[in-house]
Design an enzyme around this catalytic site. Structure first.
Site, PDB file in Angstrom:
ATOM      1  N   THR A 120      28.002 -57.606  13.706  1.00 18.41           N
ATOM      2  CA  THR A 120      27.048 -57.244  12.653  1.00 18.41           C
ATOM      3  C   THR A 120      26.309 -55.949  12.992  1.00 18.41           C
ATOM      4  O   THR A 120      26.074 -55.120  12.111  1.00 18.41           O
ATOM      5  CB  THR A 120      26.056 -58.395  12.398  1.00 18.41           C
ATOM      6  OG1 THR A 120      26.802 -59.588  12.150  1.00 18.41           O
ATOM      7  CG2 THR A 120      25.169 -58.115  11.206  1.00 18.41           C
ATOM      8  N   CYS A 121      25.982 -55.754  14.254  1.00 22.12           N
ATOM      9  CA  CYS A 121      25.311 -54.510  14.663  1.00 22.12           C
ATOM     10  C   CYS A 121      26.237 -53.313  14.463  1.00 22.12           C
ATOM     11  O   CYS A 121      25.798 -52.242  14.030  1.00 22.12           O
ATOM     12  CB  CYS A 121      24.861 -54.600  16.115  1.00 22.12           C
ATOM     13  SG  CYS A 121      23.597 -55.852  16.406  1.00 22.12           S
ATOM     14  N   ASP A 122      27.515 -53.495  14.759  1.00 24.13           N
ATOM     15  CA  ASP A 122      28.509 -52.458  14.560  1.00 24.13           C
ATOM     16  C   ASP A 122      28.589 -52.082  13.073  1.00 24.13           C
ATOM     17  O   ASP A 122      28.553 -50.910  12.710  1.00 24.13           O
ATOM     18  CB  ASP A 122      29.865 -52.967  15.065  1.00 24.13           C
ATOM     19  CG  ASP A 122      30.982 -51.976  14.842  1.00 24.13           C
ATOM     20  OD1 ASP A 122      31.191 -51.132  15.730  1.00 24.13           O
ATOM     21  OD2 ASP A 122      31.642 -52.051  13.781  1.00 24.13           O
ATOM     22  N   THR A 163      25.291 -50.302  11.946  1.00 25.31           N
ATOM     23  CA  THR A 163      25.149 -48.953  12.483  1.00 25.31           C
ATOM     24  C   THR A 163      26.139 -47.995  11.828  1.00 25.31           C
ATOM     25  O   THR A 163      25.790 -46.857  11.493  1.00 25.31           O
ATOM     26  CB  THR A 163      25.300 -48.968  14.010  1.00 25.31           C
ATOM     27  OG1 THR A 163      24.353 -49.904  14.544  1.00 25.31           O
ATOM     28  CG2 THR A 163      25.029 -47.593  14.611  1.00 25.31           C
TER      29      THR A 163
END
Length: 162
Positions: A58-60, A63
């Site tokens: 999810t962070c990938d 971002t």
């Protein structure tokens, strides 16, 4: 304040930032492992994307999405995470992303913002919109860390302030 990751309850240490608060202008690290002031990156209206760990799905996604938006918008978009500057550099190279990405490895921003997750010591997934006076005009602390933020809402808030 409580957020969650699936069924797991996660507590935030301290009182998290709210709309109208001043952004804590602490020292962070850039990708070259140099100490920098967050204030130097606030250039008028600025979107700040905060992710717990760039090496997660999810962070990938978050971002990459904000990196793409940064190319389209007339205001700065930057990312902050707890990741080491080397991890950030590796991620940016692997994703062919050239963006402002700062490390809160020392935890100064996490503590000053109240966005530190007690259970794992990382930053809670959050999006901030800050004006030229460093005042928070929009904030979303994502309720479930597995979810992405509401990109449309922050962009609509930014468009209203331009």
């Amino acid at each position: 304040m409580q957020i969650k990751r699936g069924d797991q309850i996660i507590h935030l240490a301290g009182q998290p930032l709210q709309k109208g608060d001043q952004l804590p202008l602490v020292d962070l690290y850039n990708r070259d492992k140099e100490v920098v002031r967050l204030a130097d990156y606030i250039k008028g209206l600025t979107v700040i994307s905060i992710v717990p760990d760039i090496n997660t799905k999810t962070c990938d996604i978050q971002t990459n999405r904000f990196a793409a938006l940064a190319k389209e918008k007339n205001y700065p978009i930057l990312t902050i995470s707890f990741n080491d500057p080397a991890d950030i550099t590796n991620w940016c190279q692997a994703n062919n992303v050239d963006m402002t990405y700062l490390s809160d490895r020392a935890g100064h921003f996490a503590k000053a913002s109240g966005l530190e997750m007690v259970e794992n010591g990382k930053l809670a997934r959050t999006v901030l919109l800050v004006d030229d006076a460093n005042q928070i005009q929009y904030i979303e602390i994502v309720a479930d860390m597995r979810d992405e933020p509401n990109y449309d809402a922050v962009l609509a808030a930014a468009d209203q302030l331009i």
